[in-house]
Design an enzyme around this catalytic site. Structure first.
Site, PDB file in Angstrom:
ATOM      1  N   ALA A 170      -9.888  23.176  54.216  1.00 52.94           N
ATOM      2  CA  ALA A 170     -10.851  22.195  54.734  1.00 52.94           C
ATOM      3  C   ALA A 170     -12.118  22.209  53.893  1.00 52.94           C
ATOM      4  O   ALA A 170     -13.236  22.309  54.406  1.00 52.94           O
ATOM      5  CB  ALA A 170     -11.159  22.471  56.200  1.00 52.94           C
ATOM      6  N   GLU A 223     -27.606  26.734  38.103  1.00 52.00           N
ATOM      7  CA  GLU A 223     -28.144  26.370  39.429  1.00 52.00           C
ATOM      8  C   GLU A 223     -28.578  27.630  40.199  1.00 52.00           C
ATOM      9  O   GLU A 223     -29.585  27.630  40.896  1.00 52.00           O
ATOM     10  CB  GLU A 223     -27.097  25.591  40.232  1.00 52.00           C
ATOM     11  CG  GLU A 223     -26.884  24.189  39.672  1.00 52.00           C
ATOM     12  CD  GLU A 223     -26.311  23.208  40.668  1.00 52.00           C
ATOM     13  OE1 GLU A 223     -25.435  23.600  41.467  1.00 52.00           O
ATOM     14  OE2 GLU A 223     -26.736  22.036  40.647  1.00 52.00           O
ATOM     15  N   LYS A 275     -30.437  14.815  43.388  1.00 51.77           N
ATOM     16  CA  LYS A 275     -29.522  15.901  43.778  1.00 51.77           C
ATOM     17  C   LYS A 275     -29.387  15.943  45.308  1.00 51.77           C
ATOM     18  O   LYS A 275     -28.302  16.139  45.848  1.00 51.77           O
ATOM     19  CB  LYS A 275     -30.087  17.236  43.248  1.00 51.77           C
ATOM     20  CG  LYS A 275     -29.288  18.454  43.618  1.00 51.77           C
ATOM     21  CD  LYS A 275     -28.041  18.587  42.779  1.00 51.77           C
ATOM     22  CE  LYS A 275     -27.255  19.823  43.143  1.00 51.77           C
ATOM     23  NZ  LYS A 275     -25.933  19.836  42.557  1.00 51.77           N
TER      24      LYS A 275
HETATM   25  P1  FAD Z   1     -13.244  23.894  48.324  1.00 56.83           P
HETATM   26  O1  FAD Z   1     -14.295  22.897  48.661  1.00 56.83           O
HETATM   27  O2  FAD Z   1     -13.672  25.159  47.691  1.00 56.83           O
HETATM   28  O3  FAD Z   1     -12.429  24.206  49.658  1.00 56.83           O
HETATM   29  C1  FAD Z   1     -11.315  25.056  49.717  1.00 56.83           C
HETATM   30  C2  FAD Z   1     -11.077  25.396  51.190  1.00 56.83           C
HETATM   31  O4  FAD Z   1      -9.849  26.110  51.311  1.00 56.83           O
HETATM   32  C3  FAD Z   1     -12.161  26.292  51.788  1.00 56.83           C
HETATM   33  O5  FAD Z   1     -12.536  25.822  53.048  1.00 56.83           O
HETATM   34  C4  FAD Z   1     -11.472  27.671  51.907  1.00 56.83           C
HETATM   35  O6  FAD Z   1     -11.968  28.442  52.972  1.00 56.83           O
HETATM   36  C5  FAD Z   1     -10.028  27.247  52.144  1.00 56.83           C
HETATM   37  N1  FAD Z   1      -9.057  28.259  51.744  1.00 56.83           N
HETATM   38  C6  FAD Z   1      -8.981  28.900  50.549  1.00 56.83           C
HETATM   39  N2  FAD Z   1      -7.926  29.740  50.524  1.00 56.83           N
HETATM   40  C7  FAD Z   1      -7.325  29.634  51.737  1.00 56.83           C
HETATM   41  C8  FAD Z   1      -6.170  30.227  52.310  1.00 56.83           C
HETATM   42  N3  FAD Z   1      -5.412  31.115  51.632  1.00 56.83           N
HETATM   43  N4  FAD Z   1      -5.827  29.889  53.571  1.00 56.83           N
HETATM   44  C9  FAD Z   1      -6.571  28.982  54.285  1.00 56.83           C
HETATM   45  N5  FAD Z   1      -7.668  28.379  53.776  1.00 56.83           N
HETATM   46  C10 FAD Z   1      -8.038  28.692  52.525  1.00 56.83           C
HETATM   47  N6  FAD Z   1     -19.200  20.027  42.160  1.00 56.83           N
HETATM   48  C11 FAD Z   1     -19.829  18.817  42.139  1.00 56.83           C
HETATM   49  O7  FAD Z   1     -19.172  17.774  42.073  1.00 56.83           O
HETATM   50  N7  FAD Z   1     -21.192  18.729  42.217  1.00 56.83           N
HETATM   51  C12 FAD Z   1     -21.979  19.814  42.351  1.00 56.83           C
HETATM   52  O8  FAD Z   1     -23.201  19.706  42.429  1.00 56.83           O
HETATM   53  C13 FAD Z   1     -21.344  21.094  42.395  1.00 56.83           C
HETATM   54  N8  FAD Z   1     -22.096  22.207  42.577  1.00 56.83           N
HETATM   55  C14 FAD Z   1     -21.475  23.430  42.685  1.00 56.83           C
HETATM   56  C15 FAD Z   1     -22.273  24.553  42.907  1.00 56.83           C
HETATM   57  C16 FAD Z   1     -21.678  25.803  43.023  1.00 56.83           C
HETATM   58  C17 FAD Z   1     -22.549  26.997  43.287  1.00 56.83           C
HETATM   59  C18 FAD Z   1     -20.268  25.931  42.892  1.00 56.83           C
HETATM   60  C19 FAD Z   1     -19.627  27.299  43.027  1.00 56.83           C
HETATM   61  C20 FAD Z   1     -19.470  24.824  42.657  1.00 56.83           C
HETATM   62  C21 FAD Z   1     -20.073  23.552  42.547  1.00 56.83           C
HETATM   63  N9  FAD Z   1     -19.315  22.392  42.328  1.00 56.83           N
HETATM   64  C22 FAD Z   1     -19.923  21.156  42.290  1.00 56.83           C
HETATM   65  C23 FAD Z   1     -17.844  22.478  42.237  1.00 56.83           C
HETATM   66  C24 FAD Z   1     -17.242  22.164  43.617  1.00 56.83           C
HETATM   67  O9  FAD Z   1     -17.866  22.940  44.610  1.00 56.83           O
HETATM   68  C25 FAD Z   1     -15.733  22.399  43.673  1.00 56.83           C
HETATM   69  O10 FAD Z   1     -15.140  21.725  42.597  1.00 56.83           O
HETATM   70  C26 FAD Z   1     -15.192  21.886  45.010  1.00 56.83           C
HETATM   71  O11 FAD Z   1     -15.654  22.697  46.048  1.00 56.83           O
HETATM   72  C27 FAD Z   1     -13.673  21.845  45.023  1.00 56.83           C
HETATM   73  O12 FAD Z   1     -13.244  21.305  46.227  1.00 56.83           O
HETATM   74  P2  FAD Z   1     -11.866  21.793  46.874  1.00 56.83           P
HETATM   75  O13 FAD Z   1     -11.616  20.901  48.037  1.00 56.83           O
HETATM   76  O14 FAD Z   1     -10.823  21.907  45.833  1.00 56.83           O
HETATM   77  O15 FAD Z   1     -12.150  23.274  47.359  1.00 56.83           O
HETATM   78  P1  NAD Z   2     -17.863  26.687  33.819  1.00 50.24           P
HETATM   79  O1  NAD Z   2     -16.509  26.964  33.329  1.00 50.24           O
HETATM   80  O2  NAD Z   2     -18.363  25.297  33.806  1.00 50.24           O
HETATM   81  O3  NAD Z   2     -18.937  27.578  33.023  1.00 50.24           O
HETATM   82  C1  NAD Z   2     -18.695  28.932  32.791  1.00 50.24           C
HETATM   83  C2  NAD Z   2     -19.540  29.411  31.616  1.00 50.24           C
HETATM   84  O4  NAD Z   2     -19.303  30.816  31.446  1.00 50.24           O
HETATM   85  C3  NAD Z   2     -19.192  28.727  30.307  1.00 50.24           C
HETATM   86  O5  NAD Z   2     -20.368  28.239  29.716  1.00 50.24           O
HETATM   87  C4  NAD Z   2     -18.536  29.840  29.484  1.00 50.24           C
HETATM   88  O6  NAD Z   2     -18.787  29.723  28.094  1.00 50.24           O
HETATM   89  C5  NAD Z   2     -19.186  31.082  30.056  1.00 50.24           C
HETATM   90  N1  NAD Z   2     -18.380  32.307  29.877  1.00 50.24           N
HETATM   91  C6  NAD Z   2     -17.034  32.455  29.995  1.00 50.24           C
HETATM   92  N2  NAD Z   2     -16.673  33.739  29.758  1.00 50.24           N
HETATM   93  C7  NAD Z   2     -17.810  34.416  29.496  1.00 50.24           C
HETATM   94  C8  NAD Z   2     -18.089  35.781  29.185  1.00 50.24           C
HETATM   95  N3  NAD Z   2     -17.125  36.707  29.075  1.00 50.24           N
HETATM   96  N4  NAD Z   2     -19.372  36.140  28.981  1.00 50.24           N
HETATM   97  C9  NAD Z   2     -20.381  35.229  29.088  1.00 50.24           C
HETATM   98  N5  NAD Z   2     -20.165  33.929  29.360  1.00 50.24           N
HETATM   99  C10 NAD Z   2     -18.901  33.520  29.578  1.00 50.24           C
HETATM  100  O7  NAD Z   2     -17.924  27.313  35.304  1.00 50.24           O
HETATM  101  P2  NAD Z   2     -18.931  27.073  36.502  1.00 50.24           P
HETATM  102  O8  NAD Z   2     -20.319  26.953  36.022  1.00 50.24           O
HETATM  103  O9  NAD Z   2     -18.616  28.121  37.491  1.00 50.24           O
HETATM  104  O10 NAD Z   2     -18.477  25.678  37.079  1.00 50.24           O
HETATM  105  C11 NAD Z   2     -17.185  25.532  37.665  1.00 50.24           C
HETATM  106  C12 NAD Z   2     -16.928  24.073  37.946  1.00 50.24           C
HETATM  107  O11 NAD Z   2     -17.816  23.617  38.970  1.00 50.24           O
HETATM  108  C13 NAD Z   2     -17.174  23.194  36.741  1.00 50.24           C
HETATM  109  O12 NAD Z   2     -16.226  22.187  36.700  1.00 50.24           O
HETATM  110  C14 NAD Z   2     -18.538  22.607  36.991  1.00 50.24           C
HETATM  111  O13 NAD Z   2     -18.676  21.310  36.432  1.00 50.24           O
HETATM  112  C15 NAD Z   2     -18.582  22.539  38.510  1.00 50.24           C
HETATM  113  N6  NAD Z   2     -19.977  22.668  38.962  1.00 50.24           N
HETATM  114  C16 NAD Z   2     -20.727  21.543  38.969  1.00 50.24           C
HETATM  115  C17 NAD Z   2     -22.051  21.611  39.336  1.00 50.24           C
HETATM  116  C18 NAD Z   2     -22.889  20.373  39.341  1.00 50.24           C
HETATM  117  O14 NAD Z   2     -22.361  19.289  39.109  1.00 50.24           O
HETATM  118  N7  NAD Z   2     -24.182  20.453  39.603  1.00 50.24           N
HETATM  119  C19 NAD Z   2     -22.594  22.855  39.736  1.00 50.24           C
HETATM  120  C20 NAD Z   2     -21.799  23.994  39.696  1.00 50.24           C
HETATM  121  C21 NAD Z   2     -20.467  23.888  39.303  1.00 50.24           C
END
Ligand code: FAD
Ligand code: NAD
Length: 405
Positions: free
Chosen positions: A11, A170, A379
């Site tokens: 979810a 972030e 944002k």
């Molecule tokens: P998720 O949203 O992660 O949901 C997965 C769900 O599955 C969760 O509820 C979890 O509890 C459940 N689950 C997992 N394993 C199990 C299991 N075995 N059994 C039952 N339930 C389970 N993307 C953007 O587009 N814009 C952003 O600004 C952005 N910012 C981000 C900031 C951070 C800090 C991070 C970490 C990621 C960010 N991302 C952003 C990436 C984005 O969050 C992910 O790509 C997105 O959450 C993926 O959606 P999903 O539905 O695949 O999984």
């Molecule tokens: P990412 O893969 O985008 O970035 C990981 C970074 O870690 C890369 O720059 C890589 O070169 C570096 N790295 C890899 N191995 C390393 C090592 N051994 N030592 C040092 N650096 C190393 O991963 P993420 O930032 O976790 O993002 C995951 C996904 O979530 C991406 O698709 C991203 O676009 C998305 N995301 C989006 C937002 C947003 O849109 N604001 C915010 C967070 C995450």
């Protein structure tokens, strides 16, 4: 006639979007809908950097699943998925099992550790509510302990962030806002605190607009972050990390907190269940199904969709997961009505905004570059939009971000 059973696993953004759209598109007599999730709440993965730094309470980043699903149409099971037996059309859960006619796998991703020694044991992740809460508590514990010790250990006040991708940047934005508060709260000298970001690639935010990257780096450096670029983390230890830059000898950086934010892979359930995958992600068909398994859809971080323009996978994001969820809901509605023509997925990229704390950001939105207050406002619009798309205006009022000025 027996109704087809649609089971949605996870979810998160993809799974909840599928569920709320499906409950609109499909009548109660057309299909049984089951949603399975580990917790009884959804968390905004995209806000976890805030909960991890302690700038936003973890309860603000989650809400009850039952608040957004129509319980007359959707049967919610709180359980953990253990394995998918695709040949038997069955999902094994920790406390039981569930049969399906159609399955949507939307279990999100997991940190990619590339097999680096010590990361699992000694580094913190920004992965879910539990890991964020633990990281926030750990940093606070280091500050609280510092003045308790007769012989001061400055390493307690060093925080290393591995990876300068969007997650790492972030998190640094939030952390640099939180540190002065922690220093004040625990009577710690601000000058003793060290924040180091280690990035293996030759630049911060590889692949993003260089002008915006420069802006982000200078803003974060101004707030005390030291960037080690072109430097890879090779190992995590109880005392910190070992890094290496090119041909130079590996060296140790001592730190009381190591955060691993260097990438994601698909959920391990995918590989465990025998799906053909690349780093846990399945290359799905244009209708978002698993090749050879027309009854199984995979969306979100465990799916892999190629951007044909550059012949590379789209980065896994909430934006793409939600768009996939909308399409899968329409395709499932078609399937339960015995239609064979399904829609194919095209990603509509609306842009990227990366926060640098609560009051600053960088982004490209509808092709336009933005920075500062404007980007930060955008944002929050993006954050509120995802709440609106899943839970409507009520959810935005309850959980939305209105601190826009
Ligand atoms: P998720 O949203 O992660 O949901 C997965 C769900 O599955 C969760 O509820 C979890 O509890 C459940 N689950 C997992 N394993 C199990 C299991 N075995 N059994 C039952 N339930 C389970 N993307 C953007 O587009 N814009 C952003 O600004 C952005 N910012 C981000 C900031 C951070 C800090 C991070 C970490 C990621 C960010 N991302 C952003 C990436 C984005 O969050 C992910 O790509 C997105 O959450 C993926 O959606 P999903 O539905 O695949 O999984
Ligand atoms: P990412 O893969 O985008 O970035 C990981 C970074 O870690 C890369 O720059 C890589 O070169 C570096 N790295 C890899 N191995 C390393 C090592 N051994 N030592 C040092 N650096 C190393 O991963 P993420 O930032 O976790 O993002 C995951 C996904 O979530 C991406 O698709 C991203 O676009 C998305 N995301 C989006 C937002 C947003 O849109 N604001 C915010 C967070 C995450």
């Amino acid at each position: 006639m027996r109704k087809p059973k649609i089971v949605i696993l996870g979810a998160g953004y993809g799974g909840l979007m599928t569920t709320v759209r499906l409950q609109k598109h499909v009548g109660i007599n057309e299909a049984d809908i089951v949603l399975v999730n580990k917790n009884d709440y959804h968390y905004e993965t995209t806000w976890l950097h805030e909960a991890s730094a302690g700038t936003l309470h973890h309860d603000k980043v989650r809400y009850e699943i039952r608040d957004v699903i129509d319980r007359s149409k959707v049967d919610f099971i709180q359980d953990t998925v253990v394995e998918i037996k695709k040949d038997e059309k069955k999902v094994v859960l920790e406390k039981g099992e569930v049969q399906y006619d159609y399955l949507v796998i939307s279990l999100g991703g997991e940190p990619e550790t590339f097999g680096i020694k010590g990361l699992k044991e000694y580094a913190f992740g920004i992965t879910n509510v539990n890991s964020s809460r633990q990281l926030r508590e750990h940093i606070e514990y280091q500050f609280a302990t510092y003045n308790m010790e007769e012989e001061k250990n400055d390493n307690r006040l060093s925080i290393v962030v591995g990876g300068a991708g969007f997650t790492g940047i972030e998190f640094l934005g939030e952390l640099t806002n939180r540190i002065p508060e922690l220093c004040h709260e625990y009577d710690v000298d601000y000058n003793k605190v060290k924040i180091i970001c280690v990035e293996a690639a030759p630049t911060v935010l590889p692949g993003f607009d260089p002008e915006l990257v420069n802006y982000a780096v200078s803003q974060l450096e101004r707030k005390g972050v030291e960037f080690l670029i072109g430097t890879a983390i090779k190992e995590a230890t109880p005392d910190g990390i070992i890094v290496a830059k090119g041909e130079e000898e590996p060296r140790e950086i001592k730190a009381g907190t190591v955060v691993w934010a260097a990438g994601v892979r698909g959920n391990s359930i995918i590989e465990k269940s025998g799906f053909e995958a690349m780093r846990g992600r399945v290359k799905v068909t244009p209708e978002l199904r698993v090749p050879g398994f027309d009854d199984v859809f995979i969306i979100g971080d465990s799916s892999l969709v190629i951007n044909e323009e550059i012949n590379r996978p789209y980065p896994p994001t909430a934006q793409i997961a939600m768009q996939q969820g909308e399409l899968v809901a329409r395709n499932l509605a078609a399937l339960v009505r015995n239609k064979t023509e399904l829609e194919t997925f095209t990603f509509d990229n609306k842009g990227t905004v990366c926060s640098l704390g609560e009051d600053d950001a960088i982004g490209v939105v509808f092709g336009k570059k933005i920075t500062g207050a404007k980007a930060s406002f955008m944002k929050k619009v993006v954050d509120n939009r995802s709440l609106y798309m899943i839970g409507g205006a009520g959810l935005v009022l309850k959980k939305g971000k209105f601190n826009v000025f």
